[in-house]
Design a protein around this motif. Structure first.
Motif, PDB file in Angstrom:
ATOM      1  N   THR A 148       0.452  -1.007  -0.351  1.00  0.00           N
ATOM      2  CA  THR A 148       0.065   0.325   0.280  1.00  0.00           C
ATOM      3  C   THR A 148       1.056   0.467  -0.137  1.00  0.00           C
ATOM      4  OG1 THR A 148      -1.279  -1.161   1.190  1.00  0.00           O
ATOM      5  CG2 THR A 148      -1.849   0.752   1.722  1.00  0.00           C
ATOM      6  N   PRO A 149       0.718   2.640  -0.773  1.00  0.00           N
ATOM      7  CA  PRO A 149       1.591   3.266  -0.878  1.00  0.00           C
ATOM      8  C   PRO A 149       1.318   3.850   0.213  1.00  0.00           C
ATOM      9  CG  PRO A 149       0.004   3.103  -2.946  1.00  0.00           C
ATOM     10  CD  PRO A 149      -0.092   1.624  -1.744  1.00  0.00           C
ATOM     11  N   VAL A 150       2.840   4.550   0.430  1.00  0.00           N
ATOM     12  CA  VAL A 150       2.626   5.793   2.065  1.00  0.00           C
ATOM     13  C   VAL A 150       3.954   6.629   0.808  1.00  0.00           C
ATOM     14  CG1 VAL A 150       4.283   6.356   4.161  1.00  0.00           C
ATOM     15  CG2 VAL A 150       2.754   3.914   3.662  1.00  0.00           C
ATOM     16  N   ASN A 151       3.799   8.072   1.659  1.00  0.00           N
ATOM     17  CA  ASN A 151       4.019   9.011   1.460  1.00  0.00           C
ATOM     18  C   ASN A 151       4.956   9.586   2.236  1.00  0.00           C
ATOM     19  OD1 ASN A 151       5.159  11.926   1.409  1.00  0.00           O
ATOM     20  ND2 ASN A 151       3.657  12.323  -0.126  1.00  0.00           N
ATOM     21  N   ARG A 152       6.520   9.281   2.145  1.00  0.00           N
ATOM     22  CA  ARG A 152       7.129   9.099   3.267  1.00  0.00           C
ATOM     23  C   ARG A 152       7.852  10.055   3.664  1.00  0.00           C
ATOM     24  NH1 ARG A 152      13.242   9.082   4.870  1.00  0.00           N
ATOM     25  NH2 ARG A 152      13.815   7.246   6.052  1.00  0.00           N
ATOM     26  N   ASP A 153       7.943  11.072   3.201  1.00  0.00           N
ATOM     27  CA  ASP A 153       8.270  12.578   4.188  1.00  0.00           C
ATOM     28  C   ASP A 153       6.920  13.053   4.815  1.00  0.00           C
ATOM     29  OD1 ASP A 153      10.616  13.296   3.222  1.00  0.00           O
ATOM     30  OD2 ASP A 153       9.301  15.159   1.672  1.00  0.00           O
ATOM     31  N   TYR A 154       5.304  12.580   4.207  1.00  0.00           N
ATOM     32  CA  TYR A 154       4.460  12.554   5.189  1.00  0.00           C
ATOM     33  C   TYR A 154       4.574  12.556   6.232  1.00  0.00           C
ATOM     34  CZ  TYR A 154       2.343  15.304   0.202  1.00  0.00           C
ATOM     35  OH  TYR A 154       1.746  16.344   0.071  1.00  0.00           O
ATOM     36  N   LEU A 155       4.582  10.716   6.173  1.00  0.00           N
ATOM     37  CA  LEU A 155       4.896  10.382   7.502  1.00  0.00           C
ATOM     38  C   LEU A 155       5.944  10.455   8.509  1.00  0.00           C
ATOM     39  CD1 LEU A 155       4.196   7.279   8.785  1.00  0.00           C
ATOM     40  CD2 LEU A 155       6.740   6.423   7.329  1.00  0.00           C
ATOM     41  N   VAL A 156       7.081  10.780   7.832  1.00  0.00           N
ATOM     42  CA  VAL A 156       8.303  11.245   8.779  1.00  0.00           C
ATOM     43  C   VAL A 156       7.856  13.054   9.364  1.00  0.00           C
ATOM     44  CG1 VAL A 156      10.362  12.420   9.309  1.00  0.00           C
ATOM     45  CG2 VAL A 156      10.083  10.595   7.563  1.00  0.00           C
ATOM     46  N   ALA A 157       7.359  14.264   8.564  1.00  0.00           N
ATOM     47  CA  ALA A 157       6.302  15.261   8.918  1.00  0.00           C
ATOM     48  C   ALA A 157       5.668  14.998   9.614  1.00  0.00           C
ATOM     49  CB  ALA A 157       6.116  16.436   7.854  1.00  0.00           C
ATOM     50  N   GLY A 158       4.215  14.103  10.009  1.00  0.00           N
ATOM     51  CA  GLY A 158       3.881  13.744  10.757  1.00  0.00           C
ATOM     52  C   GLY A 158       3.677  13.678  12.720  1.00  0.00           C
ATOM     53  N   SER A 159       4.425  12.385  11.894  1.00  0.00           N
ATOM     54  CA  SER A 159       5.198  11.339  13.215  1.00  0.00           C
ATOM     55  C   SER A 159       5.978  13.052  14.207  1.00  0.00           C
ATOM     56  CB  SER A 159       6.637  10.788  12.587  1.00  0.00           C
ATOM     57  OG  SER A 159       5.343   9.511  11.823  1.00  0.00           O
ATOM     58  N   LEU A 160       6.960  13.743  13.046  1.00  0.00           N
ATOM     59  CA  LEU A 160       7.634  14.888  14.227  1.00  0.00           C
ATOM     60  C   LEU A 160       6.491  16.026  15.019  1.00  0.00           C
ATOM     61  CD1 LEU A 160      10.823  15.003  11.920  1.00  0.00           C
ATOM     62  CD2 LEU A 160      10.593  14.017  14.238  1.00  0.00           C
ATOM     63  N   LEU A 161       5.701  15.946  14.363  1.00  0.00           N
ATOM     64  CA  LEU A 161       4.682  16.838  14.628  1.00  0.00           C
ATOM     65  C   LEU A 161       3.590  16.128  15.736  1.00  0.00           C
ATOM     66  CD1 LEU A 161       4.437  19.258  11.499  1.00  0.00           C
ATOM     67  CD2 LEU A 161       5.609  19.633  13.775  1.00  0.00           C
ATOM     68  N   ALA A 162       3.204  15.056  15.175  1.00  0.00           N
ATOM     69  CA  ALA A 162       2.212  14.538  15.788  1.00  0.00           C
ATOM     70  C   ALA A 162       1.550  15.214  17.887  1.00  0.00           C
ATOM     71  CB  ALA A 162       1.978  13.175  16.135  1.00  0.00           C
ATOM     72  N   ASP A 163       3.326  15.269  18.074  1.00  0.00           N
ATOM     73  CA  ASP A 163       2.904  15.341  19.670  1.00  0.00           C
ATOM     74  C   ASP A 163       3.654  16.999  19.832  1.00  0.00           C
ATOM     75  OD1 ASP A 163       2.051  13.424  20.420  1.00  0.00           O
ATOM     76  OD2 ASP A 163       3.868  12.746  21.758  1.00  0.00           O
ATOM     77  N   VAL A 164       3.799  17.532  18.975  1.00  0.00           N
ATOM     78  CA  VAL A 164       4.319  19.040  19.578  1.00  0.00           C
ATOM     79  C   VAL A 164       3.332  20.495  20.366  1.00  0.00           C
ATOM     80  CG1 VAL A 164       3.835  20.179  16.811  1.00  0.00           C
ATOM     81  CG2 VAL A 164       5.648  21.452  18.063  1.00  0.00           C
ATOM     82  N   GLY A 165       2.460  19.179  20.204  1.00  0.00           N
ATOM     83  CA  GLY A 165       1.244  20.179  20.778  1.00  0.00           C
ATOM     84  C   GLY A 165       1.331  19.946  21.671  1.00  0.00           C
ATOM     85  N   LYS A 166       2.159  19.359  22.641  1.00  0.00           N
ATOM     86  CA  LYS A 166       2.630  18.806  24.116  1.00  0.00           C
ATOM     87  C   LYS A 166       3.149  19.989  24.810  1.00  0.00           C
ATOM     88  CE  LYS A 166       2.253  13.741  24.485  1.00  0.00           C
ATOM     89  NZ  LYS A 166       2.807  12.452  24.387  1.00  0.00           N
ATOM     90  N   LEU A 167       3.673  20.951  24.097  1.00  0.00           N
ATOM     91  CA  LEU A 167       4.691  22.066  24.438  1.00  0.00           C
ATOM     92  C   LEU A 167       3.814  23.095  24.931  1.00  0.00           C
ATOM     93  CD1 LEU A 167       7.532  22.206  22.724  1.00  0.00           C
ATOM     94  CD2 LEU A 167       7.434  20.654  24.275  1.00  0.00           C
ATOM     95  N   PHE A 168       2.360  22.768  24.387  1.00  0.00           N
ATOM     96  CA  PHE A 168       1.374  24.058  24.549  1.00  0.00           C
ATOM     97  C   PHE A 168       0.767  23.148  25.628  1.00  0.00           C
ATOM     98  CE2 PHE A 168       1.533  26.833  20.826  1.00  0.00           C
ATOM     99  CZ  PHE A 168       2.701  26.696  19.879  1.00  0.00           C
ATOM    100  N   GLU A 169       0.160  21.677  25.916  1.00  0.00           N
ATOM    101  CA  GLU A 169      -0.222  21.426  26.258  1.00  0.00           C
ATOM    102  C   GLU A 169       0.126  21.530  28.077  1.00  0.00           C
ATOM    103  OE1 GLU A 169      -1.802  17.367  25.397  1.00  0.00           O
ATOM    104  OE2 GLU A 169      -3.084  17.333  26.608  1.00  0.00           O
ATOM    105  N   PHE A 170       1.418  21.437  27.844  1.00  0.00           N
ATOM    106  CA  PHE A 170       1.904  20.909  29.249  1.00  0.00           C
ATOM    107  C   PHE A 170       2.661  22.120  29.549  1.00  0.00           C
ATOM    108  CE2 PHE A 170       3.293  16.500  28.609  1.00  0.00           C
ATOM    109  CZ  PHE A 170       1.746  16.298  28.630  1.00  0.00           C
ATOM    110  N   SER A 171       2.582  22.636  30.535  1.00  0.00           N
ATOM    111  CA  SER A 171       3.149  23.566  31.244  1.00  0.00           C
ATOM    112  C   SER A 171       3.982  23.235  32.429  1.00  0.00           C
ATOM    113  CB  SER A 171       1.640  24.363  31.454  1.00  0.00           C
ATOM    114  OG  SER A 171       2.650  25.795  32.234  1.00  0.00           O
TER     115      SER A 171
END
Ligand SMILES: [Fe+2]
Length: 178
Positions: free
Chosen positions: A85-108
């Motif tokens: 099944t085709p996978v876009n590697r760049d999207y996979l890498v970018a999404g993996s790196l951004l999945a939890d970036v919101g924790k830097l706002f969620e956590f204090s």
């Protein structure tokens, strides 16, 4: 001086498309600035507040899940070749790196350095914050989809191939420590 984002996440260089890479860096840069997180604070931050006695750090978790996602994709490539099944590697890498970036706002951080959730984090969990941040920086919908679908909020929804891979590797790491 070295870019603190690249110092924390050298795997950003796995993204081949330079525009996509710059947008991922822009999201992380804004996330670091939101609460003035230092590289040291992030390296000592636990990856979740949902499990007691976590010995694995936030940055370690992000980097490890990304490496697992890349490894899974490579195994599937080698096993199935053109039948995969085709996978876009760049999207996979970018999404993996951004999945939890919101924790830097969620956590204090409290004055004593302890990590907790203040009112901001209680209103919005990191997948929502991450999508908002990615939207602001012009990430493609395929990457926002991975962020949106990676955690429990995506349960029951249809996932793209990239979102399936990331969701599973993320839960391997989470389920093993919770
Ligand atoms: Fe997450």
């Amino acid at each position: 001086m070295k870019n603190p984002v690249l110092e924390l996440l050298p795997e950003i260089n796995e993204i081949e498309n330079s525009d996509l890479r710059a947008k991922v860096i822009a999201c992380w840069t804004e996330a670091l600035e939101f609460r003035n997180w230092t590289v040291e604070e992030l390296q000592n931050m636990p990856f979740t507040l949902l499990a007691k006695k976590v010995k694995i750090g936030f940055i370690e978790h992000v980097r490890t899940c990304l490496k697992m996602a890349i490894a899974v994709n490579t195994v599937l490539d080698n096993a199935y070749g053109s039948r995969k099944t085709p996978v876009n590697r760049d999207y996979l890498v970018a999404g993996s790196l951004l999945a939890d970036v919101g924790k830097l706002f969620e956590f204090s951080k409290k004055q004593d350095g302890k990590i907790h959730k203040d009112n901001y984090g209680k209103q919005l969990r990191h997948p929502f914050i991450g999508v908002g941040l990615a939207f602001k920086h012009g990430l493609p919908p395929q990457v926002m989809h991975i962020i949106a679908m990676h955690s429990k909020e995506g349960n029951g929804e249809e996932h793209s191939p990239e979102a399936i891979i990331f969701h599973h590797v993320d839960f391997i790491d989470f389920d093993l420590v919770k």
